[in-house]
Scaffold this active site. Sequence first.
Site, PDB file in Angstrom:
ATOM      1  N   LYS A 160      -4.575  -4.367  -0.010  1.00  0.00           N
ATOM      2  CA  LYS A 160      -4.275  -3.905   1.348  1.00  0.00           C
ATOM      3  C   LYS A 160      -4.092  -5.122   2.262  1.00  0.00           C
ATOM      4  O   LYS A 160      -4.904  -6.051   2.234  1.00  0.00           O
ATOM      5  CB  LYS A 160      -5.423  -3.043   1.875  1.00  0.00           C
TER       6      LYS A 160
ATOM      7  N   ARG B 183      -6.120   9.402  -6.563  1.00  0.00           N
ATOM      8  CA  ARG B 183      -5.584  10.463  -7.435  1.00  0.00           C
ATOM      9  C   ARG B 183      -5.995  10.248  -8.878  1.00  0.00           C
ATOM     10  O   ARG B 183      -6.106  11.204  -9.640  1.00  0.00           O
ATOM     11  CB  ARG B 183      -4.061  10.531  -7.263  1.00  0.00           C
TER      12      ARG B 183
HETATM   13  N1  BES Z   1      -7.502   5.394   0.776  1.00  0.00           N
HETATM   14  C1  BES Z   1      -6.104   5.298   0.940  1.00  0.00           C
HETATM   15  C2  BES Z   1      -5.550   6.313   1.929  1.00  0.00           C
HETATM   16  C3  BES Z   1      -5.946   6.153   3.362  1.00  0.00           C
HETATM   17  C4  BES Z   1      -5.115   5.515   4.242  1.00  0.00           C
HETATM   18  C5  BES Z   1      -7.124   6.707   3.845  1.00  0.00           C
HETATM   19  C6  BES Z   1      -5.468   5.397   5.562  1.00  0.00           C
HETATM   20  C7  BES Z   1      -7.478   6.581   5.164  1.00  0.00           C
HETATM   21  C8  BES Z   1      -6.639   5.937   6.030  1.00  0.00           C
HETATM   22  C9  BES Z   1      -5.419   5.517  -0.403  1.00  0.00           C
HETATM   23  O1  BES Z   1      -6.125   5.120  -1.516  1.00  0.00           O
HETATM   24  C10 BES Z   1      -4.153   4.723  -0.349  1.00  0.00           C
HETATM   25  O2  BES Z   1      -4.231   3.534  -0.316  1.00  0.00           O
HETATM   26  N2  BES Z   1      -3.027   5.412  -0.345  1.00  0.00           N
HETATM   27  C11 BES Z   1      -1.752   4.810  -0.284  1.00  0.00           C
HETATM   28  C12 BES Z   1      -0.930   5.433  -1.378  1.00  0.00           C
HETATM   29  C13 BES Z   1       0.322   4.700  -1.685  1.00  0.00           C
HETATM   30  C14 BES Z   1       0.031   3.343  -2.250  1.00  0.00           C
HETATM   31  C15 BES Z   1       1.120   5.523  -2.680  1.00  0.00           C
HETATM   32  C16 BES Z   1      -1.126   5.106   1.066  1.00  0.00           C
HETATM   33  O3  BES Z   1      -1.309   6.185   1.588  1.00  0.00           O
HETATM   34  O4  BES Z   1      -0.487   4.200   1.604  1.00  0.00           O
HETATM   35 MN    MN Z   2      -5.881   3.085  -1.961  1.00  0.00          MN
END
Ligand code: BES
Ligand code: MN
Length: 499
Positions: free
Chosen positions: A273, A346
């Site tokens: 991230k 997921r």
């Molecule tokens: N934990 C995150 C989703 C999330 C984002 C929760 C913002 C709370 C606030 C999840 O694991 C994630 O990183 N999702 C990605 C998925 C993508 C890489 C397909 C996303 O939503 O950007």
């Molecule tokens: Mn994630």
Amino acid sequence: MYRSIKAASASAKPQAAVLLLPAGTKAADVAHCPDAPALEELLKQPDCELSPEWTRTLYHSDAPAKRTIVVGLGETGKIDATTLRLAAAKALRELDAGKLTSASVHAVGLPESLDGPTIGRAIADGMSLANFTFDAYHGKTKRPDKSKREKPRDLAVGLDSAHRTGFKQGLKVSEGVTTARTLACTPPNVANPKYIANYCKNLAKKSKLKCTVIDARRAKELHMGGLLAVGAGGSTPPCMVILEHAPSGKTKDKPLLLVGKGVTFDTGGYSLKADGGKGMKYDKCGAMNVIGAMQAISNLKVKRRVVGIIGLAENMIDTDAYRVDDIITFCNGVTCEITNTDAEGRLVLADCLAYGTKTYKPAAVLDFATLTGGVVVALGKKIAGVWSTDDALLNKLKTAGQTVGEPIWQLPLDDDYRKMMQAKHADLHNSAPVREAHGTQGAAFLSYFVGTDAPKQIPTTPWVHVDIAGTANTEDCTLMEKGPTGFGVRLATELAATL
Ligand code: BES
Ligand code: MN
Ligand code: ZN
């Protein structure tokens, strides 16, 4: 903040009266004011709007109650449970600021659509949701010396008899909400998978739930490649925890299955991230909310069998961490090529859903996860996105959401979206090469793991996936302070009680 809130016995003389009053209330409508002339005077004043933004405190010394807290509710026709929750939250803060330990709460002149239990429930919800703070880690600069610390206070709340039962029910549920919020706040260097599994074991003893932990070794035997891959780089090994509520005589019934994503911290893994993951301790909220719901369901002695399964893993970077291009196999035999290590939730949920539906043959499945940023873009922070295979179940969940004030909104799931998740070198990839429909991509991926027919077709098992990425924590500070909301605890508990 109060250590606890309780329903007071009817005879107790409280220190304060809380009056929740619709606009236009006349003194004659209020039977309970300890100081009728003062209230009459107040209600006559031209600036006494009794709007939802309006509140006043009357101080009196010679009356049985030392003060009266008047909170406006606005136009009668517009008053609903949400109005009452907010008003009760305000009253709680006022009582707390005054360091009072007893109060009576009276709601007068409410619309007929609100029955006694609903009113009591809303008052309990509002007060208990506002009565939360997390100070376990306040250190030298924030915490006064031991000798100067105030004794913890409890609040006894007297209510009209029509509202008392609902109030008590609400307080029982609130214990679960508080558990979920406290765990959510607990930082990732403490609340790792092992800590949370231990917490569940202790809670189970207290709450008469059955607790089973599938540790990493057992997960390997069960071929839970998703859970293991995500947790491979973690500071403690990943695990799955199962909490069971089985009222006597119902131990063989098909249960309601609750599933939760418990990523105790989400760095994104090698698909790191960009912002360092600030706030990603909340990536375990789906699981924490399932824990809270199981506690609430047990507290309420809900008559149906309910099983809660949470997948716990820490998504970190390490020599053992999983990579992009890895291909993993889940416990139902489905394979997946990793295209993004940040689409990890997921993978954890896939094993939970596959194992849970195969083992417990549930009548209905509900999963909670902070799964995608996409759902926050689509719906914001007040409404959770849902995807469902069953309209009847979804409608019940919508009603439950309206009742408790945890609203949901349906988004689509069909074969085209499922096809988006299919890969060349494995059955699936965990993130499609296109950026579109992220929330739905998550749901489509999960749909391959619900029940035994799932890999081949849209599952026939009634299932709702609830993406709480937006609703799991709040910044707006009206009902609750900034931080985790427990969104899903009251929703799942209400569904379990009404299904
Ligand atoms: N934990 C995150 C989703 C999330 C984002 C929760 C913002 C709370 C606030 C999840 O694991 C994630 O990183 N999702 C990605 C998925 C993508 C890489 C397909 C996303 O939503 O950007
Ligand atoms: Mn994630
Ligand atoms: Zn995540």
